[in-house]
Enzyme design. Structure first.
Site, PDB file in Angstrom:
ATOM      1  N   GLU A 129      21.951  39.285   1.606  1.00 51.18           N
ATOM      2  CA  GLU A 129      21.926  40.743   1.435  1.00 51.18           C
ATOM      3  C   GLU A 129      23.147  41.221   0.642  1.00 51.18           C
ATOM      4  O   GLU A 129      23.084  42.237  -0.051  1.00 51.18           O
ATOM      5  CB  GLU A 129      21.840  41.425   2.815  1.00 51.18           C
ATOM      6  CG  GLU A 129      20.435  41.268   3.388  1.00 51.18           C
ATOM      7  CD  GLU A 129      20.347  41.210   4.903  1.00 51.18           C
ATOM      8  OE1 GLU A 129      21.304  41.614   5.573  1.00 51.18           O
ATOM      9  OE2 GLU A 129      19.315  40.726   5.394  1.00 51.18           O
ATOM     10  N   GLU A 173      19.877  29.811   4.516  1.00 54.44           N
ATOM     11  CA  GLU A 173      18.994  30.929   4.853  1.00 54.44           C
ATOM     12  C   GLU A 173      18.047  31.203   3.692  1.00 54.44           C
ATOM     13  O   GLU A 173      18.425  31.908   2.734  1.00 54.44           O
ATOM     14  CB  GLU A 173      19.825  32.182   5.128  1.00 54.44           C
ATOM     15  CG  GLU A 173      20.757  32.043   6.312  1.00 54.44           C
ATOM     16  CD  GLU A 173      21.048  33.396   6.947  1.00 54.44           C
ATOM     17  OE1 GLU A 173      20.803  33.521   8.148  1.00 54.44           O
ATOM     18  OE2 GLU A 173      21.475  34.322   6.241  1.00 54.44           O
ATOM     19  N   ASN A 204      24.246  37.557  13.652  1.00 55.40           N
ATOM     20  CA  ASN A 204      24.643  38.460  12.569  1.00 55.40           C
ATOM     21  C   ASN A 204      23.993  39.810  12.858  1.00 55.40           C
ATOM     22  O   ASN A 204      22.796  39.974  12.664  1.00 55.40           O
ATOM     23  CB  ASN A 204      24.148  37.878  11.231  1.00 55.40           C
ATOM     24  CG  ASN A 204      24.347  38.833  10.075  1.00 55.40           C
ATOM     25  OD1 ASN A 204      25.044  39.841  10.200  1.00 55.40           O
ATOM     26  ND2 ASN A 204      23.739  38.516   8.944  1.00 55.40           N
ATOM     27  N   GLY A 239      14.212  38.086   8.170  1.00 57.56           N
ATOM     28  CA  GLY A 239      13.606  39.324   8.656  1.00 57.56           C
ATOM     29  C   GLY A 239      12.105  39.431   8.414  1.00 57.56           C
ATOM     30  O   GLY A 239      11.527  40.501   8.557  1.00 57.56           O
ATOM     31  N   LYS A 296      24.405  42.575  11.398  1.00 57.42           N
ATOM     32  CA  LYS A 296      24.179  43.420  10.207  1.00 57.42           C
ATOM     33  C   LYS A 296      24.632  44.859  10.493  1.00 57.42           C
ATOM     34  O   LYS A 296      25.591  45.054  11.239  1.00 57.42           O
ATOM     35  CB  LYS A 296      22.713  43.327   9.757  1.00 57.42           C
ATOM     36  CG  LYS A 296      22.269  41.876   9.628  1.00 57.42           C
ATOM     37  CD  LYS A 296      20.953  41.696   8.947  1.00 57.42           C
ATOM     38  CE  LYS A 296      20.610  40.217   8.899  1.00 57.42           C
ATOM     39  NZ  LYS A 296      19.411  39.933   8.131  1.00 57.42           N
ATOM     40  N   SER A 323      14.596  34.319  10.515  1.00 58.11           N
ATOM     41  CA  SER A 323      13.542  34.469  11.523  1.00 58.11           C
ATOM     42  C   SER A 323      13.615  33.455  12.661  1.00 58.11           C
ATOM     43  O   SER A 323      12.578  33.006  13.165  1.00 58.11           O
ATOM     44  CB  SER A 323      12.156  34.437  10.864  1.00 58.11           C
ATOM     45  OG  SER A 323      12.003  35.548   9.999  1.00 58.11           O
ATOM     46  N   HIS A 340      26.208  36.202   2.276  1.00 56.06           N
ATOM     47  CA  HIS A 340      24.880  36.449   2.845  1.00 56.06           C
ATOM     48  C   HIS A 340      23.968  36.973   1.729  1.00 56.06           C
ATOM     49  O   HIS A 340      24.423  37.694   0.841  1.00 56.06           O
ATOM     50  CB  HIS A 340      24.985  37.462   3.988  1.00 56.06           C
ATOM     51  CG  HIS A 340      23.696  37.600   4.728  1.00 56.06           C
ATOM     52  ND1 HIS A 340      22.657  38.382   4.268  1.00 56.06           N
ATOM     53  CD2 HIS A 340      23.250  37.028   5.874  1.00 56.06           C
ATOM     54  CE1 HIS A 340      21.636  38.282   5.106  1.00 56.06           C
ATOM     55  NE2 HIS A 340      21.968  37.468   6.079  1.00 56.06           N
TER      56      HIS A 340
HETATM   57  P1  PGA Z   1      16.791  37.266  10.775  1.00 55.87           P
HETATM   58  O1  PGA Z   1      18.121  37.327   9.849  1.00 55.87           O
HETATM   59  O2  PGA Z   1      17.080  36.331  11.908  1.00 55.87           O
HETATM   60  O3  PGA Z   1      16.573  38.669  11.208  1.00 55.87           O
HETATM   61  O4  PGA Z   1      15.694  36.739   9.889  1.00 55.87           O
HETATM   62  C1  PGA Z   1      18.912  36.195   9.633  1.00 55.87           C
HETATM   63  C2  PGA Z   1      20.088  36.541   8.774  1.00 55.87           C
HETATM   64  O5  PGA Z   1      19.945  37.308   7.818  1.00 55.87           O
HETATM   65  O6  PGA Z   1      21.222  36.057   9.008  1.00 55.87           O
END
Ligand code: PGA
Length: 255
Positions: A102, A170, A13, A176, A15, A216, A100
């Site tokens: 976010e 997630e 992803n 992150g 983003k 992560s 997601h």
């Molecule tokens: P990350 O994000 O691997 O940077 O923690 C995962 C995601 O949001 O899909």
């Protein structure tokens, strides 16, 4: 590990990252997607919408799928700035991430919105990657399983099956941050998701739906996380922007 475990999927992803020159990263991923890896794991890259068409074009023949990061529930209309599932499919996507955290957090998306987007994905012939996961407060309050169960029941459309649905667990607090749940905690939530899928997609198909872990994931922790029961791959954010890291995560399936 059961013998009829679904074929794993490692998804990136991106983003809001990536410019036209990032096609080089996709080229490097392609170059590193060796026959050995291809035999073990599927790859999906979800770049920003501006790169989708180019990435889909580059990926032809490579068996690397490309996907969108979100879609609108409607097919077309007066929705400035939005992109429909049909448009993603037209650009060459075969998957789309919906729900997601976010999107849930910064765009106020509720389970019903996520479900409508997953319905749109199916209407357009896309596989919906439906994301669920608890916040830190919810985990600390012991609400994780209830939160995930409610999100699953509210976000997964009735027409879902193992071909058009992927679930991504997630934990919001792990995205992150460099933090990850313990293998036991991941196993508990993925076990619950598998159990819920029995009622959501049916007993015959529930074992074949891929359940990804995200938050992560890095080359250093991928093998441990991917070995957990009912973890059928990863949804990778930050580490998916570096071809070598993304490939190393997929490489967890070589061992
Ligand atoms: P990350 O994000 O691997 O940077 O923690 C995962 C995601 O949001 O899909």
């Amino acid at each position: 590990m059961s013998v009829d475990r679904p074929r794993p999927l490692v998804a990136g992803n991106w983003k809001m990252n990536g410019l036209r020159m990032s096609a080089k990263v996709l080229g490097d991923i392609q170059a590193g997607y060796t026959p050995g890896l291809k035999a073990k794991v599927d790859l999906l890259v979800c770049p920003p919408a501006t790169l989708l068409y180019t990435f889909a074009h580059i990926s032809v023949g490579s068996r690397i799928a490309v996907g969108g990061q979100d879609c609108h529930a409607k097919e077309s209309g007066a929705h400035t700035g939005d992109i429909s599932a049909e448009m993603l499919a037209d650009a060459g996507a075969t998957y789309v991430i919906v729900g997601h955290s976010e999107r849930r957090q910064f765009h106020g998306e509720k389970d019903a919105d996520v479900c409508a987007k997953a319905v749109a994905a199916h209407r357009a012939g896309l596989t919906a990657v439906v994301c669920v996961g608890e916040t830190r407060e919810e985990r600390e309050a012991g609400k994780t399983l209830n939160v995930v169960k409610k999100q699953l029941r509210g976000s997964i459309p009735v027409d879902s099956n193992s071909q058009n649905l992927v679930v991504a667990y997630e934990p919001v607090w792990a995205i992150g941050t460099g933090l990850t749940p313990t293998a036991a905690d991941v196993a508990e939530v993925h076990g619950l998701i598998r159990e819920e899928l029995k009622r959501l997609v049916g007993k015959a198909d529930h074992g074949k739906v891929r359940i990804l872990y995200g938050g992560s994931v890095k080359p250093s922790n991928a093998a441990e996380l991917m070995a957990v029961e009912n973890v059928d791959g990863a949804l990778v954010g930050g580490a998916s922007l570096v071809a070598a890291d993304f490939l190393a995560i997929a490489g967890a399936y070589l061992t």
